[in-house]
Motif scaffolding. Structure first.
Motif, PDB file in Angstrom:
ATOM      1  N   LEU A   1       0.839  -1.191   0.000  1.00 16.33           N
ATOM      2  CA  LEU A   1       0.000   0.000   0.000  1.00 16.33           C
ATOM      3  C   LEU A   1       0.870   1.236   0.000  1.00 16.33           C
ATOM      4  O   LEU A   1       1.796   1.354   0.813  1.00 16.33           O
ATOM      5  CB  LEU A   1      -0.903   0.029   1.225  1.00 16.33           C
ATOM      6  CG  LEU A   1      -1.869  -1.132   1.364  1.00 16.33           C
ATOM      7  CD1 LEU A   1      -2.557  -1.102   2.730  1.00 16.33           C
ATOM      8  CD2 LEU A   1      -2.895  -1.084   0.261  1.00 16.33           C
ATOM      9  N   GLY A   2       0.555   2.153  -0.902  1.00 13.26           N
ATOM     10  CA  GLY A   2       1.290   3.420  -0.983  1.00 13.26           C
ATOM     11  C   GLY A   2       0.346   4.586  -1.031  1.00 13.26           C
ATOM     12  O   GLY A   2      -0.811   4.450  -1.428  1.00 13.26           O
ATOM     13  N   ARG A   3       0.846   5.735  -0.619  1.00 11.02           N
ATOM     14  CA  ARG A   3       0.041   6.950  -0.654  1.00 11.02           C
ATOM     15  C   ARG A   3       0.937   8.121  -1.052  1.00 11.02           C
ATOM     16  O   ARG A   3       2.139   8.108  -0.742  1.00 11.02           O
ATOM     17  CB  ARG A   3      -0.637   7.206   0.689  1.00 11.02           C
ATOM     18  CG  ARG A   3       0.317   7.509   1.801  1.00 11.02           C
ATOM     19  CD  ARG A   3      -0.327   7.481   3.167  1.00 11.02           C
ATOM     20  NE  ARG A   3      -0.292   6.094   3.634  1.00 11.02           N
ATOM     21  CZ  ARG A   3      -1.262   5.528   4.315  1.00 11.02           C
ATOM     22  NH1 ARG A   3      -2.307   6.179   4.638  1.00 11.02           N
ATOM     23  NH2 ARG A   3      -1.160   4.284   4.697  1.00 11.02           N
ATOM     24  N   PRO A   4       0.365   9.105  -1.731  1.00  5.63           N
ATOM     25  CA  PRO A   4       1.172  10.276  -2.095  1.00  5.63           C
ATOM     26  C   PRO A   4       1.684  10.985  -0.847  1.00  5.63           C
ATOM     27  O   PRO A   4       0.990  11.041   0.176  1.00  5.63           O
ATOM     28  CB  PRO A   4       0.174  11.170  -2.851  1.00  5.63           C
ATOM     29  CG  PRO A   4      -0.921  10.260  -3.287  1.00  5.63           C
ATOM     30  CD  PRO A   4      -0.993   9.190  -2.242  1.00  5.63           C
ATOM     31  N   GLN A   5       2.898  11.502  -0.935  1.00  8.65           N
ATOM     32  CA  GLN A   5       3.438  12.262   0.179  1.00  8.65           C
ATOM     33  C   GLN A   5       2.737  13.611   0.231  1.00  8.65           C
ATOM     34  O   GLN A   5       2.408  14.183  -0.814  1.00  8.65           O
ATOM     35  CB  GLN A   5       4.940  12.453   0.011  1.00  8.65           C
ATOM     36  CG  GLN A   5       5.703  11.151   0.064  1.00  8.65           C
ATOM     37  CD  GLN A   5       7.183  11.317  -0.231  1.00  8.65           C
ATOM     38  OE1 GLN A   5       7.669  12.412  -0.429  1.00  8.65           O
ATOM     39  NE2 GLN A   5       7.889  10.210  -0.263  1.00  8.65           N
ATOM     40  N   PRO A   6       2.469  14.126   1.437  1.00 12.11           N
ATOM     41  CA  PRO A   6       1.800  15.431   1.539  1.00 12.11           C
ATOM     42  C   PRO A   6       2.593  16.516   0.819  1.00 12.11           C
ATOM     43  O   PRO A   6       3.819  16.513   0.852  1.00 12.11           O
ATOM     44  CB  PRO A   6       1.755  15.702   3.040  1.00 12.11           C
ATOM     45  CG  PRO A   6       1.994  14.383   3.696  1.00 12.11           C
ATOM     46  CD  PRO A   6       2.787  13.553   2.728  1.00 12.11           C
ATOM     47  N   ALA A   7       1.865  17.406   0.184  1.00 16.08           N
ATOM     48  CA  ALA A   7       2.527  18.490  -0.581  1.00 16.08           C
ATOM     49  C   ALA A   7       3.032  19.578   0.331  1.00 16.08           C
ATOM     50  O   ALA A   7       2.680  19.744   1.433  1.00 16.08           O
ATOM     51  CB  ALA A   7       1.547  19.087  -1.582  1.00 16.08           C
TER      52      ALA A   7
END
Length: 149
Positions: free
Chosen positions: A143-149
């Motif tokens: 599972l992966g998620r975009p890093q916060p901007a």
């Protein structure tokens, strides 16, 4: 609730299964969580026709079969994107990541031999610890998620 899905409000989830083929894992997820909005993305016309017939036969609602290439769909659209057993895996990964909403999750069913390539291809995603698939010697849920901007 399993830790993989504990943070989701299933009534609001938009899930895309990229390269859906016979509908796995999209259709079983829809059966498990019938309130999600499911999009099955399948560029092969015969497979897309099969998916339409399965959704009709099972009387599933809120299922959208896209007989299109994933690259043609609007970016940042889905809360969850699943991907398993697709041709050209390294090419499909960035396409799948582009479909993720800013707080979305990418769920991959991969072999342990694909782990390094996944991390290298999508360094902008934060990856959870891989979860071994029970009964398998090399399959992982990642599972992966975009890093916060």
């Amino acid at each position: 609730m399993p830790p993989v899905v504990k943070d989701f409000d299933f009534a609001q989830i938009r899930l895309a299964d990229l390269g859906s083929g016979a509908g796995f894992p999209g259709l079983p997820i829809k059966l498990w969580a019938p309130n999600i909005a499911l999009t099955l993305i399948e560029s092969n016309q015969k497979k897309a026709t099969f998916l339409r017939e399965v959704a009709r036969a099972l009387t599933l609602t809120d299922v959208n079969i896209q007989n299109a290439r994933a690259e043609t769909l609007p970016p940042s659209t889905f809360d969850v994107v699943t991907l398993r057993a697709v041709e050209r895996f390294a090419i499909a990964l960035p396409v799948a990541a582009a479909l993720l909403a800013p707080r979305g999750r990418l769920a991959l069913l991969i072999s342990s031999s694909q782990l390094t390539m996944t991390n290298t291809t999508l360094p902008a995603l934060t990856w959870d610890t891989p979860i071994p698939v029970p009964g398998s010697q090399s399959r992982l849920l990642l599972l992966g998620r975009p890093q916060p901007a």
